[in-house]
Design an enzyme around this catalytic site. Structure first.
Site, mmCIF file in Angstrom:
data_model
loop_
_atom_site.group_PDB
_atom_site.id
_atom_site.type_symbol
_atom_site.label_atom_id
_atom_site.label_comp_id
_atom_site.label_asym_id
_atom_site.label_seq_id
_atom_site.Cartn_x
_atom_site.Cartn_y
_atom_site.Cartn_z
ATOM 1 N N LYS A 152 -66.418 30.764 -12.625
ATOM 2 C CA LYS A 152 -65.115 30.332 -12.099
ATOM 3 C C LYS A 152 -64.935 31.001 -10.743
ATOM 4 O O LYS A 152 -64.560 32.176 -10.668
ATOM 5 C CB LYS A 152 -64.024 30.780 -13.077
ATOM 6 C CG LYS A 152 -62.824 29.896 -13.162
ATOM 7 C CD LYS A 152 -62.003 29.818 -11.911
ATOM 8 C CE LYS A 152 -61.117 30.979 -11.606
ATOM 9 N NZ LYS A 152 -60.500 30.821 -10.246
ATOM 10 N N GLU A 227 -64.967 44.601 -12.762
ATOM 11 C CA GLU A 227 -65.198 45.234 -11.454
ATOM 12 C C GLU A 227 -63.921 45.025 -10.663
ATOM 13 O O GLU A 227 -63.609 43.894 -10.259
ATOM 14 C CB GLU A 227 -66.376 44.582 -10.727
ATOM 15 C CG GLU A 227 -67.713 44.723 -11.433
ATOM 16 C CD GLU A 227 -68.300 46.123 -11.346
ATOM 17 O OE1 GLU A 227 -67.661 47.018 -10.771
ATOM 18 O OE2 GLU A 227 -69.403 46.316 -11.882
ATOM 19 N N CYS A 261 -64.109 45.762 -1.850
ATOM 20 C CA CYS A 261 -63.645 46.703 -2.873
ATOM 21 C C CYS A 261 -64.157 48.108 -2.607
ATOM 22 O O CYS A 261 -63.549 49.070 -3.044
ATOM 23 C CB CYS A 261 -64.078 46.221 -4.250
ATOM 24 S SG CYS A 261 -65.840 45.876 -4.330
ATOM 25 N N GLU A 354 -54.443 49.808 -2.416
ATOM 26 C CA GLU A 354 -55.592 49.065 -1.885
ATOM 27 C C GLU A 354 -55.034 47.995 -0.941
ATOM 28 O O GLU A 354 -54.387 47.046 -1.380
ATOM 29 C CB GLU A 354 -56.375 48.400 -3.015
ATOM 30 C CG GLU A 354 -57.562 47.623 -2.486
ATOM 31 C CD GLU A 354 -58.338 46.875 -3.556
ATOM 32 O OE1 GLU A 354 -57.721 46.150 -4.352
ATOM 33 O OE2 GLU A 354 -59.578 47.002 -3.572
#
Ligand code: NAD
Length: 451
Positions: A152, A227, A261, A354
């Site tokens: 996906k 993750e 990331c 973040e």
């Protein structure tokens, strides 16, 4: 219809009808049937098919890179590397099917053997920031293990995954062993999580959605690898090669426009060398070539969308302590310049959250103990760098920083032949490296009575 937009031009690239939950069910049913056949393909033939798949990707590197540049705004040099990574990861795991050995364990009264059985259908949920590499990190070991995969992709970046699935068929992979379901996370992503025939979810994305995915998987005790986000530290000690640390710090955070990331988005510098480090960092930041991603000389492209740019910009209000900035083009495109914030309080959202954009903070520390406390003062634990000329310190600090992927005197993060994943809220489980196939297998123990 969902329009796929080029983030560098704001022009439509393509449009797609998002899949429905009913279509997801049909895709999953086909994946179940395909997996039963795929697990029975001789290991050597599975290996050969993966190598042919890699050859197909290799023959289409430029096409895949151009698609990534168009849909995600990645500089073409980086996108070419990303497509090459798909090939390399497929090749690396093509060696696995013939090496999936179990064990023979001494037992009284017979023979005890273990088998590594494929978990079954894998739902592979991929974010928009590195659509091709992240797809391959789950896809290749899952196929090698004998699983079928329903991938996906993110809503805004489905094109490379769809093309890679065509290349798999061209390579001779049996139909439905690898399918791509382009649609909304809340509809088809959620269906992969909820559908009992999907036996494992490999999810890469935000910690917020990762928590929901984990909760969904818990309802069925479904296997899950997560993750997630990061807020990694780039720790520079006074005894380091300060020139090199400053010269590479922009790449360590502004690669992929900070939508990474592993971005080292908090630079921590020993106080005695802070001024020198900032003097060296300024020209390095200003030299980052931000512009047309289709130009081979470009180092940084746009952000993925107008909404994301607005979110990144919210971390740099008018009164933010901007130390210096790089450049960004005017005109259409979701541009944001490389931005360095200093000094900043450790309570500031730019220091704690973040940002996932080209914004970095610089904060001084007084000694090794304080550097470690500051590096660990975050719910995340994905990555980080340690710059020092002292080997003992490198070892001490590397063992003390709570993060899954560290580099000493280097800004590199991901090598597909070494394990990758996060501590704390950066994730669960590991991808890549020699053991990644195990995450797509179950150990079956069989005792055979000898009497
Ligand atoms: P996101 O969490 O918004 O989306 C990730 C994927 O999940 C997309 O495909 C999305 O459609 C899907 N999704 C959304 N809702 C869902 C649901 N309810 N059920 C199932 N699937 C759902 O993340 P994003 O904005 O695409 O990516 C950015 C984030 O990804 C950042 O936080 C970044 O740190 C993280 N990331 C982590 C890694 C890593 O390896 N640790 C790598 C890349 C990106």
């Amino acid at each position: 219809m969902t329009a796929i937009v080029n983030p560098a031009t704001e022009q439509p690239v393509s449009q797609l009808e998002p899949a429905t939950a009913e279509q997801a069910d049909e895709v999953i049913a086909r994946a179940v049937a395909a997996q039963r056949r795929w697990r029975d393909v001789a290991p050597g033939d599975r290996a050969r098919l993966l190598r042919r798949f890699a050859e197909q990707v290799d023959a289409h590197i430029d096409e895949l890179a151009a698609l990534e540049t168009a849909e995600a705004g990645h500089p073409v040099g980086a996108a070419t590397w990303e497509a090459g990574q798909v090939r390399d990861v497929l090749l690396y795991y093509s060696a696995a099917p013939e090496r999936l050995s179990g064990r023979q364990i001494p037992v009284p009264g017979g023979l005890d053997v273990t088998f590594k059985e494929p978990v079954g259908v894998v739902g592979l949920i991929v974010p928009w920031n590195f659509p091709m590499p992240i797809l391959s990190w789950g896809l290749a070991p899952a196929l090698a293990a004998g699983c079928s995969v329903v991938a996906k992709p993110a809503e805004v970046t489905p094109l490379t995954a769809l093309r890679i699935a065509e290349l798999a068929l061209d390579a001779g992979l049996p139909e439905n062993v690898f399918q791509v379901l382009a649609g909304k996370g809340s509809v088809v992503g959620q269906r992969l999580v909820d559908h009992p025939a999907v036996r494992k979810i490999t999810f890469t994305g935000s910690s917020e959605v990762g928590r929901q995915v984990m909760a969904g998987c818990a309802r069925q005790v479904k296997r899950v690898t997560l993750e997630l986000g990061g807020k990694s530290a780039n720790i520079v000690f006074a005894d380091a090669d300060i020139e090199k640390a400053a010269a590479t710090a922009p790449q360590a955070v502004f690669d992929n426009a900070g939508q990474d990331c592993c971005a080292r988005s908090r630079i921590l510098v020993e106080a005695g060398v802070l001024d020198r480090f900032m003097d060296l960092l300024e020209p390095a930041v200003k030299a980052v070539r931000v512009g047309d991603p289709a130009d081979a000389a470009t180092e940084m492209g746009p952000l993925i969308s107008a909404e994301h740019r607005a979110q990144v910009a919210s971390y740099v209000p008018d009164d933010a302590p901007v130390a210096f900035r790089g450049s960004a083009p005017d005109g259409p495109g979701f541009w944001y310049p490389p931005t360095v914030l200093a000094p900043l309080s450790s309570q500031s959202p730019a220091y704690t959250d973040e940002i996932f954009g080209p914004v970095v903070t610089v904060t001084p520390f007084t000694d090794e103990a304080e550097a470690i406390v500051m590096a660990n003062d975050t719910p995340y634990g994905l990555s980080g760098s340690i710059w020092t000329g002292n080997v003992g310190r490198a070892i001490r600090v590397a063992r003390s920083v709570e993060a899954g992927n560290l580099s000493v005197n280097s800004h590199s993060s991901v090598r597909y032949w070494t394990p990758f994943g996060g501590f704390k809220q950066s994730g669960l489980g590991r991808e890549l490296g020699p053991d990644a196939v195990d995450a797509f297998t179950e150990i079956k123990n069989v005792f055979i009575a000898a009497d």
